[in-house]
Each structure stands twice: as structure tokens, then as C-alpha cells.
Design a protein around this motif. Structure first.
Motif, PDB file in Angstrom:
ATOM      1  N   ARG A  35       0.782  -0.954  -0.008  1.00  0.00           N
ATOM      2  CA  ARG A  35       0.007   0.099   0.024  1.00  0.00           C
ATOM      3  C   ARG A  35       0.680   0.937  -0.279  1.00  0.00           C
ATOM      4  NH1 ARG A  35      -3.627  -2.261   4.616  1.00  0.00           N
ATOM      5  NH2 ARG A  35      -5.511  -3.555   3.183  1.00  0.00           N
ATOM      6  N   ASN A  36       1.662   1.080   0.834  1.00  0.00           N
ATOM      7  CA  ASN A  36       2.761   2.712   0.865  1.00  0.00           C
ATOM      8  C   ASN A  36       3.158   2.904  -0.297  1.00  0.00           C
ATOM      9  OD1 ASN A  36       2.556   2.879   3.742  1.00  0.00           O
ATOM     10  ND2 ASN A  36       3.512   2.231   4.063  1.00  0.00           N
ATOM     11  N   ARG A  38       2.354   1.904  -2.933  1.00  0.00           N
ATOM     12  CA  ARG A  38       0.793   2.050  -4.313  1.00  0.00           C
ATOM     13  C   ARG A  38       0.819   0.908  -5.516  1.00  0.00           C
ATOM     14  NH1 ARG A  38      -0.285   9.069  -4.634  1.00  0.00           N
ATOM     15  NH2 ARG A  38      -0.177   9.176  -1.805  1.00  0.00           N
ATOM     16  N   GLU A  41      -4.310  -0.644  -4.785  1.00  0.00           N
ATOM     17  CA  GLU A  41      -4.628  -0.446  -3.163  1.00  0.00           C
ATOM     18  C   GLU A  41      -5.344  -1.000  -1.557  1.00  0.00           C
ATOM     19  OE1 GLU A  41      -8.167   1.282  -5.024  1.00  0.00           O
ATOM     20  OE2 GLU A  41      -6.576   2.803  -6.418  1.00  0.00           O
ATOM     21  N   SER A  42      -5.262  -2.539  -2.069  1.00  0.00           N
ATOM     22  CA  SER A  42      -6.301  -3.036  -0.929  1.00  0.00           C
ATOM     23  C   SER A  42      -6.155  -5.062  -1.635  1.00  0.00           C
ATOM     24  CB  SER A  42      -7.743  -3.106  -0.526  1.00  0.00           C
ATOM     25  OG  SER A  42      -8.380  -3.377  -1.582  1.00  0.00           O
ATOM     26  N   THR A  69      -1.807  -5.884 -10.417  1.00  0.00           N
ATOM     27  CA  THR A  69      -1.214  -4.429 -10.168  1.00  0.00           C
ATOM     28  C   THR A  69      -0.759  -3.344 -11.341  1.00  0.00           C
ATOM     29  OG1 THR A  69       0.342  -3.091  -9.082  1.00  0.00           O
ATOM     30  CG2 THR A  69       1.453  -5.261 -10.457  1.00  0.00           C
ATOM     31  N   LYS A  71       0.962  -1.063 -11.340  1.00  0.00           N
ATOM     32  CA  LYS A  71       2.401  -0.756 -11.242  1.00  0.00           C
ATOM     33  C   LYS A  71       3.206  -2.348 -11.351  1.00  0.00           C
ATOM     34  CE  LYS A  71       0.984   3.860  -9.052  1.00  0.00           C
ATOM     35  NZ  LYS A  71       1.271   4.408  -7.940  1.00  0.00           N
ATOM     36  N   GLU A  83      10.323  -1.101   2.021  1.00  0.00           N
ATOM     37  CA  GLU A  83       8.929  -0.846   3.125  1.00  0.00           C
ATOM     38  C   GLU A  83       8.615  -1.990   3.864  1.00  0.00           C
ATOM     39  OE1 GLU A  83       7.309   2.112   3.022  1.00  0.00           O
ATOM     40  OE2 GLU A  83       8.249   2.483   1.860  1.00  0.00           O
TER      41      GLU A  83
END
Length: 269
Positions: A35-36, A38, A41-42, A69, A71, A83
Motif C-alpha cells: 500500500r505504501n 501504491r 490499493e487493497s 497491479t 505498477k 518498505e
């Protein structure tokens, strides 16, 4: 695009892999990282799947997760690892079909249990392990978790000694809750002469014989890998592998020192 990641973690500090409220889990860290960045989203919107849950204290080298995703250039190990805490890391990624399910698409799973190798009759353990191969009802080797069937198929069990350590590798199509750890308990009891192969045969017939045995401690178990055949082309990240190796070598040195310190503390000399 749908992406799969190979995930490793040291399970000691986590209450298992699966997300749970108010406790630290591996998936909590994974979801936060994705999430961090991106990348998703969930978990639900990304159709997130995992090869299988591991219990509190259990480790992994080849856990598999998959998600959708937009991305994919960000969904690579060295970026995701930025992360994550040092006890969780990814080290390979692959593009997979949109219908790929990390759990349902798996052909087999490989677990390894590591324990002290003292005072075991390894020959007896190896002979007993042959009785577990094939398809059996493993109800006596599990904790009820709502499974419709307790039949599972084991492809391979290998028991070997490495110095003062005994390693037990178990490969099967899938596993019940606590199944591997209870198999280790059963083989250990046979290796110490507490039980024999006749007892093990009885344990595989839960309709006529029922007995509960304790699972071996969680800290000795690692999910080594999940097999999907030749359908996935994994791209390994050498940088992430080296980074994890460096971080864990420091951890190894610390534990070696602590083992020596504890030995001194209980010494009577």
C-alpha cells in the motif's frame, strides 16, 4: 498485470503469516509495504492470494504471494523490500496469468524441520517415514481447522543427519494444520524407541484408532518452497538475496554468541 513474489521471513516475531487483528503478522507487513508503495490499493481489489498460511513462529524461504497491479515495475523485490522489516524480504518475482492462484495452482509444497540430532535411531525414523508416503488419512496428525477431508498425499520424506542436527524434509500436495510438526513428533518418538511402526500404522487409521500428539515446536519448521511446475519463469534479484544474506549473517553470529553465553550460565564448573 498479475505478479507473483517469492517471500522469505523469520517467523519468530510474528503470530503467523495470515493477517489477524491487533497482532503482528507477515501479511500485515506485506500489505503495508504494497500500500505504501501504491502497488495495490487493497488485498481484495488486487485479488491477493497466498500459497498457504504458516503458524506463529514458523519460517519461510519460498512462500508465494500473487496480486494484480497496474505498477508491475514497482512490484520487484528490491523496491518492495525497502518498505519491509529486516525479518521479511522478497527475492524473486514473475509475471503470471490473471487466473493464477498462489494456493490452488500449487502442485506441491516442501517443508523442512530442523532439530537436535542427539539420541535418535535415524534408521528407524527413515523406515517409519516410508509408511507415510502416498495417500493417507492424516486426521491423527492434524488439528481440526474445518477441512472437509483429512486425506493428503506425501511424495517424499527425507531424514538426514548434519553434524549434531537432524533435518526432516517433507514434500506433499498440501498439508493440514500442524500436520508436518506432528509427523516430526511421531518420527521422533519412533527414533527414541518410545513408539514403533505398528503404532504409526494405527495412527494412519483414524476410523479405528484415535490419539492426539503434540506438534513439534514451531521454531524448527520452514516452508522451503512451493512447486507450480514449469509454468512460471522466476526472475531472481541478486541484490535482494545478497542483502538478506548479509543481514542474516549478523543474526547468526549473534545467536552463536548467545548460545555460548547460555552455555556458560548453566555450567557448573
Amino acid at each position: 498485470m498479475r505478479v507473483a513474489l517469492k517471500l522469505a521471513y523469520i517467523g519468530t516475531e510474528f503470530h503467523g503469516s495470515q493477517i489477524q487483528p491487533n497482532v503482528e503478522t507477515v501479511e500485515k507487513e506485506i500489505f503495508k509495504a504494497l500500500r505504501n508503495l501504491r502497488i495495490i490499493e487493497s488485498p481484495k481489489s488486487a485479488n491477493y492470494t497466498c500459497a498457504g498460511r504458516t503458524d506463529a513462529g514458523v519460517h519461510a524461504l519460498g512462500q508465494i504471494i500473487a496480486f494484480d497491479t497496474d505498477k508491475p515495475n514497482m512490484a520487484i523485490p528490491r523496491i518492495v523490500n525497502s518498505e519491509l522489516p529486516p525479518t521479511v524480504w522478497t527475492w524473486a518475482h514473475a509475471e503470471v496469468p490473471f487466473d493464477f492462484d498462489a494456493r490452488r495452482s500449487a502442485i506441491s509444497r516442501h517443508y523442512r524441520y530442523v532439530m537436535s540430532g542427539e539420541d535418535y535411531d535415524i534408521s528407524k525414523m527413515r523406515e517409519a517415514s516410508k509408511l507415510l508416503l502416498g495417500t493417507h488419512d492424516f486426521e491423527n496428525f492434524s488439528r481440526s481447522n474445518g477441512e472437509k477431508s483429512t486425506f493428503r498425499t506425501l511424495e517424499r520424506i527425507n531424514v538426514r543427519v548434519d553434524g549434531e542436527i537432524t533435518k526432516i524434509d517433507v514434500v506433499g500436495n498440501s498439508f493440514l494444520w500442524n500436520m508436518v510438526r506432528k509427523i516430526v513428533t511421531a518420527l521422533s518418538m519412533i527414533g527414541k524407541g518410545v513408539r514403533d511402526t505398528d503404532w504409526l500404522i494405527q495412527m494412519l487409521n483414524p476410523e479405528i484408532y484415535e490419539e492426539g500428539i503434540e506438534p513439534a515446536p514451531a521454531y524448527g519448521l520452514t516452508l522451503m518452497g512451493v512447486n507450480y511446475g514449469d509454468n512460471i519463469e522466476w526472475i531472481e534479484d541478486d541484490y535482494s538475496i545478497r542483502r538478506a544474506s548479509d543481514q542474516n549473517y549478523k543474526r547468526i553470529l549473534r545467536h552463536r554468541v548467545m548460545a555460548e553465553v547460555l552455555g556458560e550460565l548453566i555450567s557448573t564448573e
